[in-house]
Design a protein around this motif. Structure first.
Motif, PDB file in Angstrom:
ATOM      1  N   THR A 231       0.826  -1.201   0.000  1.00 45.26           N
ATOM      2  CA  THR A 231       0.000   0.000   0.000  1.00 45.26           C
ATOM      3  C   THR A 231       0.863   1.254   0.000  1.00 45.26           C
ATOM      4  O   THR A 231       0.626   2.191  -0.765  1.00 45.26           O
ATOM      5  CB  THR A 231      -0.920   0.009   1.249  1.00 45.26           C
ATOM      6  OG1 THR A 231      -1.713  -1.164   1.210  1.00 45.26           O
ATOM      7  CG2 THR A 231      -1.823   1.225   1.268  1.00 45.26           C
ATOM      8  N   ALA A 232       1.894   1.232   0.857  1.00 47.17           N
ATOM      9  CA  ALA A 232       2.759   2.414   0.960  1.00 47.17           C
ATOM     10  C   ALA A 232       3.415   2.719  -0.387  1.00 47.17           C
ATOM     11  O   ALA A 232       3.498   3.881  -0.796  1.00 47.17           O
ATOM     12  CB  ALA A 232       3.803   2.191   2.047  1.00 47.17           C
ATOM     13  N   ILE A 233       3.848   1.672  -1.096  1.00 46.31           N
ATOM     14  CA  ILE A 233       4.526   1.882  -2.386  1.00 46.31           C
ATOM     15  C   ILE A 233       3.549   2.476  -3.406  1.00 46.31           C
ATOM     16  O   ILE A 233       3.871   3.418  -4.128  1.00 46.31           O
ATOM     17  CB  ILE A 233       5.125   0.553  -2.902  1.00 46.31           C
ATOM     18  CG1 ILE A 233       6.267   0.114  -1.979  1.00 46.31           C
ATOM     19  CG2 ILE A 233       5.613   0.686  -4.344  1.00 46.31           C
ATOM     20  CD1 ILE A 233       6.774  -1.294  -2.227  1.00 46.31           C
ATOM     21  N   LEU A 234       2.339   1.935  -3.456  1.00 45.86           N
ATOM     22  CA  LEU A 234       1.356   2.414  -4.439  1.00 45.86           C
ATOM     23  C   LEU A 234       0.885   3.827  -4.089  1.00 45.86           C
ATOM     24  O   LEU A 234       0.698   4.674  -4.971  1.00 45.86           O
ATOM     25  CB  LEU A 234       0.178   1.443  -4.525  1.00 45.86           C
ATOM     26  CG  LEU A 234       0.541   0.043  -5.049  1.00 45.86           C
ATOM     27  CD1 LEU A 234      -0.627  -0.924  -4.899  1.00 45.86           C
ATOM     28  CD2 LEU A 234       0.992   0.079  -6.506  1.00 45.86           C
ATOM     29  N   LYS A 235       0.727   4.092  -2.797  1.00 45.96           N
ATOM     30  CA  LYS A 235       0.343   5.444  -2.348  1.00 45.96           C
ATOM     31  C   LYS A 235       1.428   6.439  -2.724  1.00 45.96           C
ATOM     32  O   LYS A 235       1.159   7.533  -3.208  1.00 45.96           O
ATOM     33  CB  LYS A 235       0.148   5.460  -0.828  1.00 45.96           C
ATOM     34  CG  LYS A 235      -1.229   4.989  -0.373  1.00 45.96           C
ATOM     35  CD  LYS A 235      -2.158   6.186  -0.139  1.00 45.96           C
ATOM     36  CE  LYS A 235      -3.609   5.799   0.008  1.00 45.96           C
ATOM     37  NZ  LYS A 235      -3.936   5.279   1.332  1.00 45.96           N
ATOM     38  N   ASP A 240      -4.830   7.200  -5.726  1.00 42.08           N
ATOM     39  CA  ASP A 240      -5.897   7.894  -5.008  1.00 42.08           C
ATOM     40  C   ASP A 240      -6.463   7.002  -3.919  1.00 42.08           C
ATOM     41  O   ASP A 240      -6.966   7.483  -2.918  1.00 42.08           O
ATOM     42  CB  ASP A 240      -7.008   8.296  -5.977  1.00 42.08           C
ATOM     43  CG  ASP A 240      -6.499   9.300  -6.992  1.00 42.08           C
ATOM     44  OD1 ASP A 240      -6.132  10.405  -6.566  1.00 42.08           O
ATOM     45  OD2 ASP A 240      -6.433   8.983  -8.196  1.00 42.08           O
ATOM     46  N   ALA A 241      -6.400   5.703  -4.154  1.00 39.62           N
ATOM     47  CA  ALA A 241      -6.842   4.752  -3.137  1.00 39.62           C
ATOM     48  C   ALA A 241      -6.094   3.448  -3.386  1.00 39.62           C
ATOM     49  O   ALA A 241      -5.726   3.142  -4.520  1.00 39.62           O
ATOM     50  CB  ALA A 241      -8.341   4.507  -3.245  1.00 39.62           C
ATOM     51  N   VAL A 242      -5.851   2.714  -2.308  1.00 39.94           N
ATOM     52  CA  VAL A 242      -5.276   1.377  -2.451  1.00 39.94           C
ATOM     53  C   VAL A 242      -6.203   0.418  -1.715  1.00 39.94           C
ATOM     54  O   VAL A 242      -6.515   0.617  -0.545  1.00 39.94           O
ATOM     55  CB  VAL A 242      -3.840   1.304  -1.878  1.00 39.94           C
ATOM     56  CG1 VAL A 242      -3.294  -0.105  -2.032  1.00 39.94           C
ATOM     57  CG2 VAL A 242      -2.930   2.306  -2.581  1.00 39.94           C
TER      58      VAL A 242
END
Ligand SMILES: *Cc1c(COP(=O)(O)O)cnc(C)c1O
Length: 630
Positions: A231-235, A240-242
């Motif tokens: 999640t941290a990497i995609l954020k 906008d949301a994970v």
């Protein structure tokens, strides 16, 4: 209303763990005698496969291995050799890895019910896609349109071209009505570059990189940790949301459709803007006697002592129902004996003043050291007050005085009191969690904060970090039953995390999540840097527009900044409403001698939010304040 979802393929809708490309890359390189690590492959997942191979060949170790294994073939020809082999390898596994991921069937049914169109973009070629499509169709998944980079002159992710082509084929002109979903950084960037809502999924993603069986056999805590890391990497890439499971898109789309306009961001010193995941942790009800709940309470108490860099032996954390002031009042009312004790209160703002009021209510003998609101409390001022009042036994000060945003230098003030064995109480309400505080060095006897400030939880309880040795001397001293800090402490300690009286259970679950998110962000020092950068960005942006600050930069905290009214006839209410209509809630000023307003920057606020805010303030300044100049 959301009109379309554009999906990635492997790791997002099919092929749990995104294994087909990884294993095929490995085999293709192995064919030439080169061993390649999974993590290296997964770094650039989502690119078109030739570009991906090219990127892998930039790695110096792989280059060296190629030159050793294939001295006759120059590097620039390696791409096509490896790519040809990759095509052979992946062709063998594509069909069997085309199994839809969990949650996909529900989402497909929901989309059909709501007239939401489905399309795909991919790093695969049309030939590869042709192996997958019949398998997907057999399971009930028929996207209306599928784009590969062969249709966009080989321009793949992270460029927006494939996604834009998909939208135009679906007849959609407004990208804000489209959700792009993927499991890799290049997917997120593709969505951002096209201006769509960009959503990441973690379960079965390439970033986690495990099969369903491998993942579900991990202990729950490890599963959570893996999810949070992904999640941290995609954020970080700007998602906008994970989401965890792809079917989590359903409630997300429902709420997007419900609330066309998003609720405003709070640029206030608490309650503040919390993350969606913190809010989601309040969706279940919990019993206060439950062992899991008591365990959670103990974990939270333990974690709070740890992030204050204190030893569990020397310090403890006591949670107290109510807002921050309840914690301050419980501390003052319990810590100071009814006889032979005098409290010195340093006051340079509204929260210092509130402690004076509490001392009045509670009949605590006290002396006030009054300092102008725009100046810090200093060691010298405290030393002078102590000389004049040898009867002082206790001392209270606010760390970040939220009135102005001034930061009082507690590291230099407290040693002055400790020289005289004076018990020290610090209201660190708006600083703890956002400004590093080291209790092992500071040795404050009591330090108070709350659930809804820099730890980024929701309002509901206050927190007192107390030195056990000092606290242990305060039995029977409290001036209130409910606000007896000592008894609260005893109940937590004697009953393994049981709260005395009903506790804010939902708030606790949200707070535990907020603590986990603080750790994922990198802890207090990393959060401190984010706050500092954002505060500076606001201050400098406002100064550039001609606004003036109330306090000097040297004593400015990274929490909240006070600005003077720009003109004599400035209408704060009008300004406030203008910003609110455009998505931002700011705070009125609290300085008594000058007219000011405040902009806070704690909470789940990003650099982009601040840039948007500054643009809105700039618009207001030119349109409303100085229309003649425009
Ligand atoms: C927020 C805050 C408080 C507590 O206020 P409540 O409204 O009771 O939560 C106390 N001191 C400071 C410095 C604060 O910023």
């Amino acid at each position: 209303m959301i009109e379309a979802i554009v999906f990635d393929w492997a790791g997002t809708t099919i092929d749990y763990g995104c294994l087909a490309p990884v294993s095929s890359f490995k085999k293709a390189f192995a064919h030439f005698g080169i061993t390649i690590r999974d993590t290296l492959i997964r770094q650039d997942m989502g690119l078109d496969k030739q570009t991906h191979i090219q990127k892998l060949l930039h790695d110096p170790e792989i280059q060296a291995a190629w030159q050793e294994q294939e001295p006759a073939v120059p590097l620039n020809e390696a791409v096509s050799s490896i790519y040809s082999q990759f095509q052979i390898e992946i062709d063998q596994v594509l069909a069997e890895t085309a199994q839809l991921k969990p949650g996909m069937m529900e989402l497909i049914a929901f989309a059909a019910d709501h007239n939401i169109k489905l399309a795909t973009t991919t790093g695969y070629t049309q030939a590869m896609l042709d192996r997958i499509l019949p398998e997907a169709a057999r399971q009930g998944y028929h996207p209306a349109y599928n784009v590969t980079s062969e249709q966009t002159h080989q321009v793949g992710r992270p460029e927006p071209d494939m996604l834009q082509l998909a939208m135009s084929e679906l007849g959609i002109t407004d990208p804000s009505k489209v959700i792009k979903v993927g499991d890799s950084v290049s997917d997120i960037l593709e969505g951002k570059n096209a201006g769509t809502i960009s959503v990441g999924v973690t379960e079965g993603s390439s970033l986690i990189g495990l099969t369903e069986a491998q993942f579900t056999s991990l202990p729950i805590q490890d599963q959570d940790m893996r999810r949070m890391q992904a999640t941290a990497i995609l954020k970080e890439a700007g998602a906008d949301a994970v989401l965890n499971n792809i079917a989590d898109l359903i409630p997300m789309i429902e709420s997007l459709n419900d609330h066309q306009q998003t609720t405003p961001l709070l640029l206030t010193p608490g309650p503040l803007t919390t993350s969606k995941t913190v809010k989601e942790n309040m969706l279940a009800d919990h019993g206060t006697w439950d062992d899991d709940y008591k365990e959670l309470t103990e974990w939270v108490r333990h974690e709070l002592v740890a992030i204050a860099n204190a030893s569990q032996k020397e310090y403890t954390a006591i949670l107290m129902q109510g807002s921050g002031s309840f914690g301050v009042e419980a501390t003052l009312g319990t810590a100071i004996p009814k006889q032979n004790a005098t409290l010195l209160i340093a006051e340079n703002g509204a929260y210092g003043e509130r402690m004076v009021q509490m001392a009045d209510y509670l009949n605590i003998a006290h002396v006030v050291l009054k300092v102008p609101e725009t100046e810090p409390v200093t060691r010298e001022l405290v030393a002078t007050a102590l000389e004049a009042h040898p009867e002082i036994t206790h001392f209270a000060v606010v760390h970040c005085e939220t009135t102005t945003g001034i930061l009082n230098p507690i590291e230099t003030i407290l040693p002055e009191l400790q020289k005289h064995n004076i018990v020290t109480i610090v209201d660190a309400m708006s600083s703890f969690g956002g400004v590093p505080i080291d209790l092992t060095t500071l040795q404050a006897d009591y330090l108070i904060t709350s659930s809804n400030k820099c730890i980024q939880g929701v309002p509901g309880f206050s927190i007192v970090l107390a030195k056990r040795a000092t606290l242990e001397t305060t039995q029977y001293q409290a001036r209130s039953l409910s606000l007896d800090l000592y008894e609260q402490y005893r109940t937590f300690e004697d009953d393994n995390g049981k709260w005395r009286f009903t506790s804010p259970t939902h708030v606790m679950y949200a707070f535990a999540q907020a603590l986990r998110e603080l750790a994922v962000e990198g802890g207090i020092t990393v959060r401190f840097r984010r706050y500092q950068t954002n505060e500076q960005r606001i201050r400098e942006g406002m100064l550039d527009m001609g606004y003036k600050v109330v306090i000097e930069e040297a004593v400015q905290s990274p929490i909240i900044t006070s600005f003077l009214y720009p003109t004599d006839d400035f209408d704060f209410h009008d300004f406030y409403e203008y910003l609110k209509d455009r998505g931002f809630i700011i705070h009125p000023g609290k300085v008594s001698r000058v007219n000011s307003f405040r902009i806070g920057n704690i909470g789940a606020i990003t650099k982009t939010d601040i840039d948007r805010l500054l643009q809105v303030v700039a618009d207001y300044t030119t349109e409303e304040l100085h229309p003649a100049r425009a």
